[in-house]
Design a protein around this motif. Structure first.
Motif, PDB file in Angstrom:
ATOM      1  N   ASN A 119       0.822  -1.209   0.000  1.00 54.43           N
ATOM      2  CA  ASN A 119       0.000   0.000   0.000  1.00 54.43           C
ATOM      3  C   ASN A 119       0.864   1.271   0.000  1.00 54.43           C
ATOM      4  O   ASN A 119       0.561   2.245   0.681  1.00 54.43           O
ATOM      5  CB  ASN A 119      -0.951   0.004   1.210  1.00 54.43           C
ATOM      6  N   SER A 120       1.942   1.213  -0.776  1.00 59.69           N
ATOM      7  CA  SER A 120       2.857   2.366  -0.848  1.00 59.69           C
ATOM      8  C   SER A 120       3.056   2.819  -2.294  1.00 59.69           C
ATOM      9  O   SER A 120       4.133   3.285  -2.663  1.00 59.69           O
ATOM     10  CB  SER A 120       4.211   1.998  -0.233  1.00 59.69           C
ATOM     11  N   ILE A 121       2.021   2.686  -3.098  1.00 58.51           N
ATOM     12  CA  ILE A 121       2.143   3.014  -4.510  1.00 58.51           C
ATOM     13  C   ILE A 121       2.398   4.504  -4.745  1.00 58.51           C
ATOM     14  O   ILE A 121       3.108   4.888  -5.677  1.00 58.51           O
ATOM     15  CB  ILE A 121       0.889   2.556  -5.295  1.00 58.51           C
ATOM     16  N   ASP A 122       1.866   5.354  -3.879  1.00 56.99           N
ATOM     17  CA  ASP A 122       2.117   6.798  -4.034  1.00 56.99           C
ATOM     18  C   ASP A 122       3.599   7.110  -3.814  1.00 56.99           C
ATOM     19  O   ASP A 122       4.175   7.960  -4.510  1.00 56.99           O
ATOM     20  CB  ASP A 122       1.263   7.590  -3.046  1.00 56.99           C
ATOM     21  N   GLU A 123       4.203   6.432  -2.859  1.00 56.72           N
ATOM     22  CA  GLU A 123       5.635   6.614  -2.611  1.00 56.72           C
ATOM     23  C   GLU A 123       6.445   6.134  -3.812  1.00 56.72           C
ATOM     24  O   GLU A 123       7.440   6.761  -4.209  1.00 56.72           O
ATOM     25  CB  GLU A 123       6.030   5.828  -1.361  1.00 56.72           C
ATOM     26  N   PHE A 124       6.026   5.025  -4.386  1.00 48.58           N
ATOM     27  CA  PHE A 124       6.690   4.488  -5.573  1.00 48.58           C
ATOM     28  C   PHE A 124       6.609   5.487  -6.731  1.00 48.58           C
ATOM     29  O   PHE A 124       7.612   5.762  -7.405  1.00 48.58           O
ATOM     30  CB  PHE A 124       6.032   3.165  -5.955  1.00 48.58           C
ATOM     31  N   LYS A 125       5.430   6.032  -6.969  1.00 49.40           N
ATOM     32  CA  LYS A 125       5.252   6.995  -8.055  1.00 49.40           C
ATOM     33  C   LYS A 125       6.109   8.232  -7.835  1.00 49.40           C
ATOM     34  O   LYS A 125       6.756   8.740  -8.767  1.00 49.40           O
ATOM     35  CB  LYS A 125       3.781   7.393  -8.160  1.00 49.40           C
ATOM     36  N   ASN A 126       6.127   8.732  -6.615  1.00 47.28           N
ATOM     37  CA  ASN A 126       6.900   9.927  -6.317  1.00 47.28           C
ATOM     38  C   ASN A 126       8.393   9.696  -6.525  1.00 47.28           C
ATOM     39  O   ASN A 126       9.121  10.576  -7.000  1.00 47.28           O
ATOM     40  CB  ASN A 126       6.637  10.365  -4.875  1.00 47.28           C
ATOM     41  N   LYS A 127       8.826   8.504  -6.166  1.00 45.62           N
ATOM     42  CA  LYS A 127      10.249   8.158  -6.300  1.00 45.62           C
ATOM     43  C   LYS A 127      10.724   8.312  -7.739  1.00 45.62           C
ATOM     44  O   LYS A 127      11.769   8.919  -8.005  1.00 45.62           O
ATOM     45  CB  LYS A 127      10.464   6.730  -5.806  1.00 45.62           C
ATOM     46  N   TYR A 128       9.966   7.751  -8.675  1.00 44.53           N
ATOM     47  CA  TYR A 128      10.392   7.775 -10.070  1.00 44.53           C
ATOM     48  C   TYR A 128      10.042   9.068 -10.792  1.00 44.53           C
ATOM     49  O   TYR A 128      10.750   9.471 -11.719  1.00 44.53           O
ATOM     50  CB  TYR A 128       9.801   6.579 -10.820  1.00 44.53           C
ATOM     51  N   ARG A 129       8.975   9.731 -10.381  1.00 43.06           N
ATOM     52  CA  ARG A 129       8.554  10.926 -11.099  1.00 43.06           C
ATOM     53  C   ARG A 129       9.178  12.203 -10.558  1.00 43.06           C
ATOM     54  O   ARG A 129       9.374  13.166 -11.300  1.00 43.06           O
ATOM     55  CB  ARG A 129       7.024  11.048 -11.055  1.00 43.06           C
ATOM     56  N   SER A 130       9.511  12.218  -9.273  1.00 47.97           N
ATOM     57  CA  SER A 130      10.012  13.452  -8.663  1.00 47.97           C
ATOM     58  C   SER A 130      11.433  13.353  -8.126  1.00 47.97           C
ATOM     59  O   SER A 130      12.056  14.378  -7.867  1.00 47.97           O
ATOM     60  CB  SER A 130       9.085  13.869  -7.512  1.00 47.97           C
ATOM     61  N   CYS A 131      11.949  12.144  -7.958  1.00 46.38           N
ATOM     62  CA  CYS A 131      13.268  11.980  -7.327  1.00 46.38           C
ATOM     63  C   CYS A 131      14.294  11.369  -8.271  1.00 46.38           C
ATOM     64  O   CYS A 131      15.355  10.920  -7.830  1.00 46.38           O
ATOM     65  CB  CYS A 131      13.143  11.099  -6.080  1.00 46.38           C
ATOM     66  N   CYS A 132      13.994  11.353  -9.548  1.00 42.41           N
ATOM     67  CA  CYS A 132      14.885  10.749 -10.539  1.00 42.41           C
ATOM     68  C   CYS A 132      15.248  11.775 -11.598  1.00 42.41           C
ATOM     69  O   CYS A 132      14.375  12.410 -12.181  1.00 42.41           O
ATOM     70  CB  CYS A 132      14.205   9.531 -11.182  1.00 42.41           C
ATOM     71  N   ASP A 133      16.553  11.946 -11.830  1.00 42.46           N
ATOM     72  CA  ASP A 133      17.024  12.849 -12.884  1.00 42.46           C
ATOM     73  C   ASP A 133      17.450  12.090 -14.136  1.00 42.46           C
ATOM     74  O   ASP A 133      17.380  12.618 -15.244  1.00 42.46           O
ATOM     75  CB  ASP A 133      18.214  13.678 -12.385  1.00 42.46           C
ATOM     76  N   VAL A 134      17.923  10.867 -13.933  1.00 44.10           N
ATOM     77  CA  VAL A 134      18.401  10.040 -15.040  1.00 44.10           C
ATOM     78  C   VAL A 134      17.886   8.622 -14.832  1.00 44.10           C
ATOM     79  O   VAL A 134      18.148   8.002 -13.802  1.00 44.10           O
ATOM     80  CB  VAL A 134      19.943  10.011 -15.118  1.00 44.10           C
ATOM     81  N   LEU A 135      17.156   8.104 -15.812  1.00 42.96           N
ATOM     82  CA  LEU A 135      16.643   6.738 -15.738  1.00 42.96           C
ATOM     83  C   LEU A 135      17.327   5.895 -16.801  1.00 42.96           C
ATOM     84  O   LEU A 135      17.198   6.158 -17.993  1.00 42.96           O
ATOM     85  CB  LEU A 135      15.128   6.719 -15.949  1.00 42.96           C
ATOM     86  N   LEU A 136      18.071   4.897 -16.353  1.00 43.45           N
ATOM     87  CA  LEU A 136      18.687   3.927 -17.251  1.00 43.45           C
ATOM     88  C   LEU A 136      17.871   2.644 -17.127  1.00 43.45           C
ATOM     89  O   LEU A 136      17.971   1.936 -16.118  1.00 43.45           O
ATOM     90  CB  LEU A 136      20.149   3.680 -16.854  1.00 43.45           C
TER      91      LEU A 136
END
Length: 251
Positions: A119-136
């Motif tokens: 039940n932490s999907i919002d945290e997951f979304k925030n991690k990739y959408r707001s805390c990531c500058d480079v995605l490999l």
């Protein structure tokens, strides 16, 4: 034995040869380790890979490149992972504050499933959408048929693209031929600069073998190098395995 002679492969004692340390890894901000030897300096460029090399290097070296996303496509063992991780190294070296995420499509899927379970999907979304500058993101062809993951990834990519974040994808299958992939996700990935890495030609295979022999501090006769390059045509991994095999048998 029997008086026959064969080329001898020896360890070089040249003190100027700098050995790589493939077991030492560099961790980006999130995800998997980056292999220490997977840098641009250790990538052997040939006609089969020069465009992919320059595209990855350009994206990694500029703060705001003209293309912020790149898709590397080739059969397995051609150097996609090497170039993706080399970009990660380059970015961390030039822009150390950049938050680099190095993951596979399988990692992304598993992490998303666990987020739903906890039940932490919002945290997951925030991690990739707001805390990531480079995605490999490696192996996107593994997303085939994973509808929920594709939906979430497409929305994540929307955010990253809108904010000018850097993205490098890799795939062993052409994007248009990946089965059971949503048009939404395909359309987002297709915005990338797309570069195919082809099998190396004979000249490039010779360069690769010489480079790897030098890195392993081996003095391999030219006739051995050229024979292996003429026989082992499939991919770079086969070349490296062949070199290791010949070296082992010569000891």
């Amino acid at each position: 034995s029997g008086g026959s002679s064969r080329p001898v492969i020896r360890r070089t004692e040249d003190p100027d040869v700098q050995l790589t340390l493939p077991q030492l890894n560099v961790r980006p901000r999130n995800g998997r380790m980056l292999r220490r030897d997977y840098t641009f300096d250790h990538f052997v460029v040939g006609n089969n890979s020069d465009f992919a090399y320059m595209a990855a290097l350009s994206l990694a070296s500029q703060k705001k490149p003209s293309h912020n996303s790149l898709l590397l496509f080739s059969p397995p063992g051609m150097g996609k992972s090497h170039l993706a991780q080399a970009a990660g190294h380059q970015i961390l070296s030039h822009f150390p504050n950049e938050r680099v995420f190095y993951i596979t499509a399988e990692d992304f899927t598993n992490e998303m499933v666990m987020a739903f379970k906890r039940n932490s999907i919002d945290e997951f979304k925030n991690k990739y959408r707001s805390c990531c500058d480079v995605l490999l993101l490696e192996d996107i062809h593994m997303l085939s048929g994973r509808t929920r993951t594709q939906e979430e990834l497409a929305l994540t990519l929307d955010d990253l693209n809108e904010n000018g974040k850097k993205i490098i994808y890799s795939s062993s299958i052409q994007l248009s031929k990946i089965p059971k992939m949503s048009e939404h996700l395909k359309s987002r990935i297709s915005l990338s600069l797309i570069s195919e890495i082809e099998p190396p030609d004979f000249k490039t295979r010779v360069k690769i073998l010489r480079h790897k022999a030098r890195d392993k501090a081996l003095r391999v006769p030219s006739e051995v190098i050229e024979f292996m390059a003429s026989e082992l045509k499939q991919n770079v991994r086969i070349l490296e395995s062949g070199l290791i095999g010949v070296t082992t048998k010569s000891c």
